[in-house]
Design a protein around this motif. Structure first.
Motif, PDB file in Angstrom:
ATOM      1  N   UNK A 502     -32.592  -8.064   0.863  1.00 29.95           N
ATOM      2  CA  UNK A 502     -32.026  -7.967  -0.485  1.00 29.95           C
ATOM      3  C   UNK A 502     -31.575  -9.327  -1.000  1.00 29.95           C
ATOM      4  N   UNK A 503     -32.046  -9.670  -2.181  1.00 30.29           N
ATOM      5  CA  UNK A 503     -31.602 -10.877  -2.876  1.00 30.29           C
ATOM      6  C   UNK A 503     -30.858 -10.494  -4.155  1.00 30.29           C
ATOM      7  N   UNK A 504     -30.101 -11.473  -4.709  1.00 30.76           N
ATOM      8  CA  UNK A 504     -29.314 -11.259  -5.934  1.00 30.76           C
ATOM      9  C   UNK A 504     -28.407 -10.039  -5.784  1.00 30.76           C
ATOM     10  N   UNK A 505     -27.719  -9.977  -4.642  1.00 27.18           N
ATOM     11  CA  UNK A 505     -26.896  -8.808  -4.344  1.00 27.18           C
ATOM     12  C   UNK A 505     -25.586  -8.791  -5.124  1.00 27.18           C
ATOM     13  N   UNK A 506     -25.264  -9.860  -5.865  1.00 24.67           N
ATOM     14  CA  UNK A 506     -24.057  -9.822  -6.692  1.00 24.67           C
ATOM     15  C   UNK A 506     -24.143  -8.696  -7.698  1.00 24.67           C
ATOM     16  N   UNK A 507     -25.367  -8.315  -8.058  1.00 27.20           N
ATOM     17  CA  UNK A 507     -25.551  -7.207  -8.992  1.00 27.20           C
ATOM     18  C   UNK A 507     -25.088  -5.881  -8.397  1.00 27.20           C
ATOM     19  N   UNK A 508     -24.884  -5.827  -7.072  1.00 28.01           N
ATOM     20  CA  UNK A 508     -24.475  -4.588  -6.410  1.00 28.01           C
ATOM     21  C   UNK A 508     -22.965  -4.512  -6.192  1.00 28.01           C
ATOM     22  N   UNK A 509     -22.224  -5.468  -6.754  1.00 32.21           N
ATOM     23  CA  UNK A 509     -20.785  -5.520  -6.489  1.00 32.21           C
ATOM     24  C   UNK A 509     -20.058  -4.278  -6.964  1.00 32.21           C
ATOM     25  N   UNK A 510     -20.515  -3.674  -8.038  1.00 38.04           N
ATOM     26  CA  UNK A 510     -19.827  -2.508  -8.609  1.00 38.04           C
ATOM     27  C   UNK A 510     -20.820  -1.363  -8.711  1.00 38.04           C
ATOM     28  N   UNK A 511     -20.921  -0.584  -7.652  1.00 35.27           N
ATOM     29  CA  UNK A 511     -21.875   0.513  -7.625  1.00 35.27           C
ATOM     30  C   UNK A 511     -21.149   1.850  -7.554  1.00 35.27           C
ATOM     31  N   UNK A 512     -21.621   2.851  -8.296  1.00 37.60           N
ATOM     32  CA  UNK A 512     -21.057   4.196  -8.133  1.00 37.60           C
ATOM     33  C   UNK A 512     -21.448   4.764  -6.777  1.00 37.60           C
ATOM     34  N   UNK A 513     -20.779   5.828  -6.399  1.00 36.63           N
ATOM     35  CA  UNK A 513     -20.960   6.405  -5.060  1.00 36.63           C
ATOM     36  C   UNK A 513     -22.407   6.830  -4.821  1.00 36.63           C
ATOM     37  N   UNK A 514     -23.075   7.349  -5.850  1.00 40.78           N
ATOM     38  CA  UNK A 514     -24.443   7.854  -5.633  1.00 40.78           C
ATOM     39  C   UNK A 514     -25.413   6.720  -5.305  1.00 40.78           C
ATOM     40  N   UNK A 515     -25.156   5.516  -5.841  1.00 43.34           N
ATOM     41  CA  UNK A 515     -26.035   4.396  -5.548  1.00 43.34           C
ATOM     42  C   UNK A 515     -25.790   3.870  -4.137  1.00 43.34           C
ATOM     43  N   UNK A 516     -24.531   3.828  -3.727  1.00 42.49           N
ATOM     44  CA  UNK A 516     -24.215   3.446  -2.355  1.00 42.49           C
ATOM     45  C   UNK A 516     -24.853   4.423  -1.376  1.00 42.49           C
ATOM     46  N   UNK A 517     -24.819   5.698  -1.728  1.00 35.74           N
ATOM     47  CA  UNK A 517     -25.417   6.729  -0.872  1.00 35.74           C
ATOM     48  C   UNK A 517     -26.931   6.565  -0.793  1.00 35.74           C
ATOM     49  N   UNK A 518     -27.561   6.113  -1.874  1.00 35.05           N
ATOM     50  CA  UNK A 518     -29.016   5.923  -1.877  1.00 35.05           C
ATOM     51  C   UNK A 518     -29.428   4.860  -0.871  1.00 35.05           C
ATOM     52  N   UNK A 519     -28.639   3.787  -0.784  1.00 37.54           N
ATOM     53  CA  UNK A 519     -28.946   2.730   0.180  1.00 37.54           C
ATOM     54  C   UNK A 519     -28.728   3.222   1.611  1.00 37.54           C
ATOM     55  N   UNK A 520     -27.667   3.956   1.831  1.00 35.06           N
ATOM     56  CA  UNK A 520     -27.385   4.472   3.165  1.00 35.06           C
ATOM     57  C   UNK A 520     -28.440   5.488   3.597  1.00 35.06           C
ATOM     58  N   UNK A 521     -28.978   6.251   2.633  1.00 31.34           N
ATOM     59  CA  UNK A 521     -30.017   7.236   2.963  1.00 31.34           C
ATOM     60  C   UNK A 521     -31.266   6.561   3.508  1.00 31.34           C
ATOM     61  N   UNK A 522     -31.575   5.377   2.992  1.00 33.77           N
ATOM     62  CA  UNK A 522     -32.724   4.642   3.513  1.00 33.77           C
ATOM     63  C   UNK A 522     -32.481   4.212   4.958  1.00 33.77           C
ATOM     64  N   UNK A 523     -31.274   3.758   5.245  1.00 35.06           N
ATOM     65  CA  UNK A 523     -30.960   3.348   6.618  1.00 35.06           C
ATOM     66  C   UNK A 523     -31.038   4.534   7.574  1.00 35.06           C
ATOM     67  N   UNK A 524     -30.641   5.694   7.095  1.00 34.90           N
ATOM     68  CA  UNK A 524     -30.691   6.883   7.936  1.00 34.90           C
ATOM     69  C   UNK A 524     -32.127   7.254   8.299  1.00 34.90           C
ATOM     70  N   UNK A 525     -33.079   6.862   7.476  1.00 36.81           N
ATOM     71  CA  UNK A 525     -34.494   7.142   7.763  1.00 36.81           C
ATOM     72  C   UNK A 525     -35.087   6.130   8.734  1.00 36.81           C
ATOM     73  N   UNK A 526     -34.331   5.076   9.044  1.00 34.15           N
ATOM     74  CA  UNK A 526     -34.822   4.063   9.967  1.00 34.15           C
ATOM     75  C   UNK A 526     -35.172   2.746   9.295  1.00 34.15           C
ATOM     76  N   UNK A 527     -35.073   2.679   7.974  1.00 31.15           N
ATOM     77  CA  UNK A 527     -35.349   1.438   7.253  1.00 31.15           C
ATOM     78  C   UNK A 527     -34.219   0.449   7.523  1.00 31.15           C
ATOM     79  N   UNK A 528     -34.577  -0.800   7.840  1.00 32.41           N
ATOM     80  CA  UNK A 528     -33.565  -1.824   8.063  1.00 32.41           C
ATOM     81  C   UNK A 528     -33.207  -2.496   6.745  1.00 32.41           C
ATOM     82  N   UNK A 529     -31.938  -2.881   6.611  1.00 30.34           N
ATOM     83  CA  UNK A 529     -31.456  -3.563   5.412  1.00 30.34           C
ATOM     84  C   UNK A 529     -30.918  -4.923   5.825  1.00 30.34           C
ATOM     85  N   UNK A 530     -31.435  -5.964   5.210  1.00 31.53           N
ATOM     86  CA  UNK A 530     -31.008  -7.333   5.518  1.00 31.53           C
ATOM     87  C   UNK A 530     -30.409  -7.976   4.278  1.00 31.53           C
ATOM     88  N   UNK A 531     -29.396  -8.799   4.497  1.00 28.19           N
ATOM     89  CA  UNK A 531     -28.764  -9.573   3.422  1.00 28.19           C
ATOM     90  C   UNK A 531     -29.407 -10.956   3.427  1.00 28.19           C
TER      91      UNK A 531
END
Length: 642
Positions: A502-531
């Motif tokens: 993920x690049x330009x992550x400053x855009x993610x500083x203020x996310x509603x709960x459903x968007x945070x959950x969307x990212x976590x759902x990907x990790x639960x499927x086995x997708x890795x998330x890198x900063x």
């Protein structure tokens, strides 16, 4: 100021005096007999001073210029006396209608009282001329006439008259019509020059203020500045929480900025004629005119205070608290020019650079911004065509375990060979896509390419390795990214081989709960998330907000580590943070044996870069680094590297 401005007035007054000597006036005057005088309380009810409304004071209405055109001087004198008693101070008139239009062009009235039945030039002729004039067509006209013909009335109204009163007129009605007409005109003028949401002067008023301040500064020989204040990531708040919340945030920011600007009134940022002033410039942007400053340092404290006051939060029950910050772009006159439009454009350009550099910061304009902006503009336009014309390639380079030398993963690299021969790739291309809102299209293209490459690898009996794919979040929400990833998985990709960098992550500083959950759902499927680009664009603060599996250190740290002891210390500090948080840590752009040796001596996890080989197309990468068994290839380290 009650005055006559036409040469025919004396003759009219003489005719009126002669008529009075000959006997009573038989033609109805503007007021019916006995109605030209009102009680004090009735007059007070008609007075403009008693008009309490939101945007314009009574005294301002009292100063409005009222003009009357009537061939009967008695009517004019009676109306003048009545208006004077009611509190109106500026009244001009003519009883020679042929001079009326010229008078109005010399000094445009706020309202015109017009008789229709007049010799030489009648009221309808005057209305027709006014309708064809770009300025006079907007003057409110109240027709006063003895005519009762409904066709005449309709014709006058069709030609632009706002109101129609038959003589004799009730003075109370005339007073109310004038007062309400002036109030409505003033409010219309207000709306034309003010922003409805914040109540601040708008872009038109801002430009005029800049013109006036520049003229005064040029005469006095002093410096000043234009500040463009932009709200960071307002679009994401509108998308996530709704435009109502976004508007509330804008209103709060406007009040805080206005308070900050007001404290500078009469201070060191004020000139002899002007004070600092705040304007609503555009959707998510405000503008401030600083009419005077002795040097850039004079405005530094003010700019810092604006950044501080422009940071606000929003909290709704059951939802996470949202923080909003501002960035500021500054152009200075006369150093950056003395043309209003040029300075405004320069301030806007500086603001965009401030946001691209990390947000919640300020940037001063410099001439190099013009060159960079023009280059980016040209490239952005061409990038749209480059994707469609298949002028971009997705290459791969190995990611190596620095302890064992095993190729444990791949790094995808988007490369664009421009028609000029220039190669734009990696982070530079990602920044270009993010600033031109092409990042979503580029991410979609990258997933399509990686999906096709993976299918080919599997078809050849090779086992794919986890592959990092760079994704800009500048204009994309986690839910949008989730859609792309799920489409790739549905097409046959193993989620464990997808690593979202993920690049330009400053855009993610203020996310509603459903968007945070969307990212976590990907990790639960086995997708890795890198900063990605950690230590430069991404920081430790983002690690607290974004759950991830890996951090990729910005290439600048590795590039400088051979000569810069500070870079070495910071690099090792980042590695220590990663170990304590149980995150993988990747060193990017490892290009020399000396850099590789330093990383190995300090027990670094993973590395990628030119020292391990140049990026290769999909088939060539698979042939060199992938195996049928899935057992990773071992890469021999260069001579001298232990």
């Amino acid at each position: 100021m009650m005055e006559q401005l036409d040469p025919a007035g004396a003759a009219s007054r003489a005719r009126a005096r002669d008529a009075e000597r000959e006997g009573p006036v038989t033609q109805p005057t503007v007021f019916a007999p006995g109605e030209d005088k009102l009680s004090e309380s009735e007059l007070r009810a008609l007075s403009p001073q008693d008009v309490l409304w939101r945007h314009r004071s009574g005294p301002a209405l009292s100063d409005a210029l009222i003009m009357m055109v009537d061939d009967e001087m008695l009517n004019i004198e009676m109306t003048q006396a009545f208006l004077q008693e009611a509190g109106y101070r500026h009244f001009v008139y003519t009883d020679a209608p042929e001079f009326a239009v010229a008078m109005m062009r010399k000094e445009v009235p706020a309202v015109l009282l017009l008789d229709l039945s007049m010799p030489k030039v009648n009221g309808l002729d005057i209305l027709a001329t006014m309708r064809d004039d770009p300025v006079l067509r907007h003057v409110p006209v109240i027709v006063l006439t003895i005519s009762t013909d409904p066709h005449v009335k309709l014709k006058a109204l069709a030609m632009g008259a706002m109101d129609f009163l038959s003589k004799p007129v009730d003075p109370s009605e005339l007073g109310l019509r004038i007062r309400n007409t002036l109030a409505a005109s003033a409010y219309r003028e207000y709306l034309g020059h003010h922003d409805a949401l914040t109540g601040l002067p708008n872009k038109q008023r801002y430009r005029q203020q800049v013109v006036d301040v520049l003229a005064a500064a040029d005469a006095a020989g002093n410096s000043g500045a234009l500040l463009h204040v932009g709200v960071d990531a307002l679009g994401r708040i509108n998308d996530a929480l709704g435009r109502t919340v976004g508007d509330q945030m804008l209103q709060r920011i406007a009040k805080r900025l206005a308070s900050c600007v007001q404290t500078e009134s009469g201070g060191e940022l004020s000139s002899e004629k002007f004070e600092p002033a705040l304007f609503r410039y555009d959707g998510d942007e405000f503008a401030i005119v600083v009419p005077y400053m002795e040097g850039v340092h004079t405005a530094a404290a003010f700019i810092s205070k604006l950044l501080e006051d422009g940071a606000v939060s929003y909290h709704r029950h059951g939802a996470p608290e949202v923080f909003v910050t501002c960035s500021i772009g500054v152009s200075v006159f006369p150093a950056d020019g003395m043309d209003a439009d040029l300075l405004m454009r320069n301030a806007g350009m500086a603001l965009r650079h401030a946001k691209q550099a990390g947000r919640h910061r300020y940037e001063f304009f410099s001439p190099r911004f013009n060159e960079v902006a023009q280059s980016r503009l040209d490239l952005s336009a061409e990038l749209r065509h480059a994707i469609r014309r298949d002028e971009i390639d997705l290459l791969y380079e190995p990611r190596v375990d620095l302890t064992t030398g095993l190729v444990v993963a791949a790094q995808s690299l988007v490369r664009w060979k421009h028609g000029s021969g220039r190669v734009i790739q990696g982070d530079e291309l990602m920044d270009l896509a993010g600033s031109s809102e092409m990042d979503v299209a580029l991410a979609e293209w990258s997933f399509d390419q990686m999906r096709a490459h993976t299918k080919n690898w599997r078809g050849a009996g090779l086992v794919p390795v986890p592959t990092g794919i760079k994704v800009s979040m500048a204009n994309m929400l986690p839910s949008d990214l989730g859609y792309l990833v799920n489409a790739a998985i549905s097409a046959g990709m193993d989620p464990r081989t997808i690593s979202l960098e993920l690049q330009h992550v400053s855009a993610l500083d203020s996310l509603p709960a459903k968007e945070t959950a969307a990212m976590e759902a990907l990790r639960q499927k086995g997708v890795r998330v890198a900063l990605d680009r950690f230590g430069c664009v991404a920081s430790i603060a983002h690690l607290r907000k974004l759950v991830c599996d890996e951090i990729k250190v910005d290439p600048s740290f590795v590039k400088d580590l051979e000569q810069d002891g500070t870079a070495q210390a910071m690099l090792l500090g980042i590695a220590d943070v990663a170990r304590r948080l149980r995150l993988s840590c990747v060193a990017c752009s490892v290009d020399t044996p000396a850099q590789l040796a330093f990383l190995r001596r300090n027990a670094w996890d993973l590395g990628q870069g030119a020292v391990f080989g140049e990026p290769l197309p999909g088939l060539a990468f698979a042939a060199k680094w992938l195996t049928r068994s899935g057992k990773p290839q071992r890469l021999p380290f260069p001579d001298g590297v232990r």
